[in-house]
Write an enzyme that holds these catalytic residues in place. Structure first.
Site, PDB file in Angstrom:
ATOM      1  CG  ASP A   1       0.027   3.477   5.614  1.00 51.53           C
ATOM      2  OD1 ASP A   1      -0.899   3.463   6.442  1.00 51.53           O
ATOM      3  OD2 ASP A   1       0.426   4.534   5.068  1.00 51.53           O
TER       4      ASP A   1
ATOM      5  CG  PHE B   1      -1.767  -1.224   1.397  1.00 47.77           C
ATOM      6  CD1 PHE B   1      -2.964  -1.394   0.704  1.00 47.77           C
ATOM      7  CD2 PHE B   1      -1.343  -2.228   2.251  1.00 47.77           C
ATOM      8  CE1 PHE B   1      -3.727  -2.550   0.883  1.00 47.77           C
ATOM      9  CE2 PHE B   1      -2.097  -3.376   2.430  1.00 47.77           C
ATOM     10  CZ  PHE B   1      -3.289  -3.545   1.756  1.00 47.77           C
TER      11      PHE B   1
ATOM     12  CB  CYS C   1      -5.612   5.320   8.729  1.00 47.29           C
ATOM     13  SG  CYS C   1      -6.265   4.602   7.221  1.00 47.29           S
TER      14      CYS C   1
ATOM     15  CG  ASN D   1      -6.016  -6.615  -4.483  1.00 51.66           C
ATOM     16  OD1 ASN D   1      -5.615  -7.026  -3.382  1.00 51.66           O
ATOM     17  ND2 ASN D   1      -7.259  -6.240  -4.683  1.00 51.66           N
TER      18      ASN D   1
ATOM     19  CG  ASP E   1      -0.979   1.917  -4.122  1.00 54.58           C
ATOM     20  OD1 ASP E   1      -0.839   2.376  -2.966  1.00 54.58           O
ATOM     21  OD2 ASP E   1      -2.034   2.056  -4.770  1.00 54.58           O
TER      22      ASP E   1
HETATM   23  N1  SAH Z   1       1.717   4.559   2.727  1.00 58.12           N
HETATM   24  C1  SAH Z   1       1.148   5.598   1.891  1.00 58.12           C
HETATM   25  C2  SAH Z   1      -0.332   5.763   2.076  1.00 58.12           C
HETATM   26  C3  SAH Z   1      -1.144   4.570   1.733  1.00 58.12           C
HETATM   27  S1  SAH Z   1      -2.800   4.967   1.506  1.00 58.12           S
HETATM   28  C4  SAH Z   1       1.827   6.915   2.189  1.00 58.12           C
HETATM   29  O1  SAH Z   1       2.299   7.102   3.295  1.00 58.12           O
HETATM   30  O2  SAH Z   1       1.810   7.791   1.331  1.00 58.12           O
HETATM   31  C5  SAH Z   1      -3.451   3.474   0.940  1.00 58.12           C
HETATM   32  C6  SAH Z   1      -3.034   3.080  -0.455  1.00 58.12           C
HETATM   33  O3  SAH Z   1      -3.509   1.769  -0.646  1.00 58.12           O
HETATM   34  C7  SAH Z   1      -3.602   3.900  -1.600  1.00 58.12           C
HETATM   35  O4  SAH Z   1      -2.537   4.364  -2.367  1.00 58.12           O
HETATM   36  C8  SAH Z   1      -4.460   2.921  -2.408  1.00 58.12           C
HETATM   37  O5  SAH Z   1      -4.305   3.070  -3.812  1.00 58.12           O
HETATM   38  C9  SAH Z   1      -3.884   1.614  -1.993  1.00 58.12           C
HETATM   39  N2  SAH Z   1      -4.780   0.445  -1.994  1.00 58.12           N
HETATM   40  C10 SAH Z   1      -6.036   0.356  -1.500  1.00 58.12           C
HETATM   41  N3  SAH Z   1      -6.478  -0.911  -1.540  1.00 58.12           N
HETATM   42  C11 SAH Z   1      -5.476  -1.649  -2.086  1.00 58.12           C
HETATM   43  C12 SAH Z   1      -5.307  -3.013  -2.396  1.00 58.12           C
HETATM   44  N4  SAH Z   1      -6.273  -3.913  -2.133  1.00 58.12           N
HETATM   45  N5  SAH Z   1      -4.136  -3.408  -2.940  1.00 58.12           N
HETATM   46  C13 SAH Z   1      -3.167  -2.516  -3.208  1.00 58.12           C
HETATM   47  N6  SAH Z   1      -3.260  -1.219  -2.908  1.00 58.12           N
HETATM   48  C14 SAH Z   1      -4.391  -0.778  -2.364  1.00 58.12           C
END
Ligand code: SAH
Length: 407
Positions: free
Chosen positions: A310, A233, A350, A283, A255
């Site tokens: 995250d 993520f 979060c 994913n 991501d």
């Molecule tokens: N760590 C990052 C914030 C993450 S926010 C930072 O500090 O900037 C959550 C992220 O998860 C988003 O970018 C979103 O695109 C991604 N996301 C949401 N569901 C997801 C999934 N199932 N698999 C991969 N990425 C995902």
């Protein structure tokens, strides 16, 4: 707007409702209202009193919202440009005290700064404004004027495109309120370069609330020589680039957003760290499942020294917490299987509806299933520009832990 407080309409609250307000919580729910002294226009400044006529404070009224009054002050204040200027000054002072050296940060975090309904983010010389209550929204011009006076920004952008605005009877609107903005804004976190797409990025651009945690997690990664790191993520690479700079040998960013991964790659190049990073739009659930699938009698050889998790909030309300917990457990179980003995798991939640204890319980349940014993080496919260006021539980949402695989 300069009406003296004694001529304000009065909202009386029911017996038993005053204590929470006296303790600092600023919301008067519709159900807490005993009666009002006269017809009140939505957005008007009102005074709130208890059922014995004891003065409790002044705030913005909105009958369209479940929150009928959002208190601004426990004393009789006039709400004008000077009021906003004083509140903004105090908010800035707090950031300078607790985030010295930061040039991008949240200037105003609504209830945390006694400005319910207002968020202001600073991305270097550009400000992003969100007004989520009618009272604040009506006073945008005063807020903009005060911000210009205090910070002289190159541009002030409005990001009022959240669907939750409907609950206040507010239309969605975004655009440049003052100055001019063309293209992405260069942003520095802890000396690393990022760019923020303030017209369309997540939240108001970047995750300012993780600014302190980026460096703290990187400091832990730095203690593992030649670390192989997974940033799951990753969004645009906050944790990954800090880890790479701290000495990780390799960081893999995951991501599901191809756009975020492309931006992360640009950021890695911008900081001369691209040779240590690999990027994948996928994913995380599917990716982890595929990486941890084993044939009978096959043993998984864990490839990572550190994993950062995250994810976005898996729940926006209490009802979906059980589903969210299943999601959290699954990613932790699989991430633990990918970590070498002694490896580091840095993990964040979060969701306001999943508290720190519940979050740790889920991680421990995953550790039990993975037959790992964890040693906790750090606890994390939101960066101090998102202050937590315990009397206002809604101000606390981000929590995180770092664990080492002890056994
Ligand atoms: N760590 C990052 C914030 C993450 S926010 C930072 O500090 O900037 C959550 C992220 O998860 C988003 O970018 C979103 O695109 C991604 N996301 C949401 N569901 C997801 C999934 N199932 N698999 C991969 N990425 C995902």
């Amino acid at each position: 707007m300069t009406t003296p407080a004694h001529s304000l309409a009065t909202v009386l609250v029911k017996p038993g409702e005053a204590d929470r307000l006296l303790a600092g919580h600023p919301w008067v729910y519709a159900g807490a209202v005993l009666r009002v002294s006269r017809a009140i226009a939505d957005g008007e400044l009102v005074q709130v009193k208890d059922h014995r006529q004891r003065f409790l404070g002044v705030g913005f009224f909105n009958a369209k919202s479940k929150i009928h009054v959002r208190l601004l002050a426990p004393e009789r204040v006039e709400v004008n440009e000077a009021f906003f200027e004083a509140r903004l000054r105090a908010a800035l002072e707090l950031r300078r005290r607790h985030l010295p050296g930061a040039t991008s940060f949240r200037v105003v975090n609504a209830e945390s700064d006694f400005l319910s309904g207002l968020i202001v983010d600073k991305y270097e010389d550009v400000l992003v404004l969100q007004t989520s209550s009618l009272g604040m929204d009506q006073r945008k011009a005063q807020i903009v004027a005060a911000l210009q006076k205090l910070l002289s920004p190159r541009a002030i952008v409005e990001r009022n495109d959240q669907s939750s605005r409907q609950f206040e009877g507010l239309p969605e609107s975004s655009g440049v309120l003052a100055g001019a903005l063309d293209g992405d804004v260069p942003v520095q976190f802890n000396g690393l370069q990022f760019t923020a797409n303030l017209a369309a990025g997540h939240k108001t651009g970047l995750y300012l609330d993780q600014q302190v945690n980026y460096q703290r997690v990187a400091d832990l990664v730095a203690r593992i020589p030649g670390a192989q790191v997974l940033d799951a993520f990753s969004f645009v690479g906050g944790f990954a680039l800090h880890a790479a700079r701290a000495g990780a040998a390799r960081v893999h960013l995951l991501d599901q957003s191809a756009e975020a991964i492309a931006a992360a790659q640009r950021h890695a190049e911008l900081n001369g760290l691209a040779d240590r990073c690999s990027f994948e739009a996928a994913n995380v659930f599917d990716w982890l499942k595929a990486r941890t699938a084993t044939a009978p009698h096959e043993r998984l050889i864990p490839p990572f020294d550190a994993v950062v998790l995250d994810p976005p909030s898996f729940t926006r309300n209490r009802a979906s917490v059980p589903d969210a917990l299943r999601g959290y457990k699954e990613i932790h179980l699989r991430a633990l299987k990918l970590l070498k003995p002694g490896g580091l798991l840095a993990t964040f939640c979060c969701s306001h509806h999943v508290d720190a204890v519940t979050f740790q319980d889920v991680i421990l349940a995953a550790a039990f299933d993975a037959r790992r014993v964890l040693r906790r080496v750090a606890t994390f919260s939101q960066s101090p520009d998102h202050p937590v006021i315990p009397a206002i539980p809604e101000t606390e949402y981000l929590k995180g832990y770092a664990f080492e695989i002890a056994r």
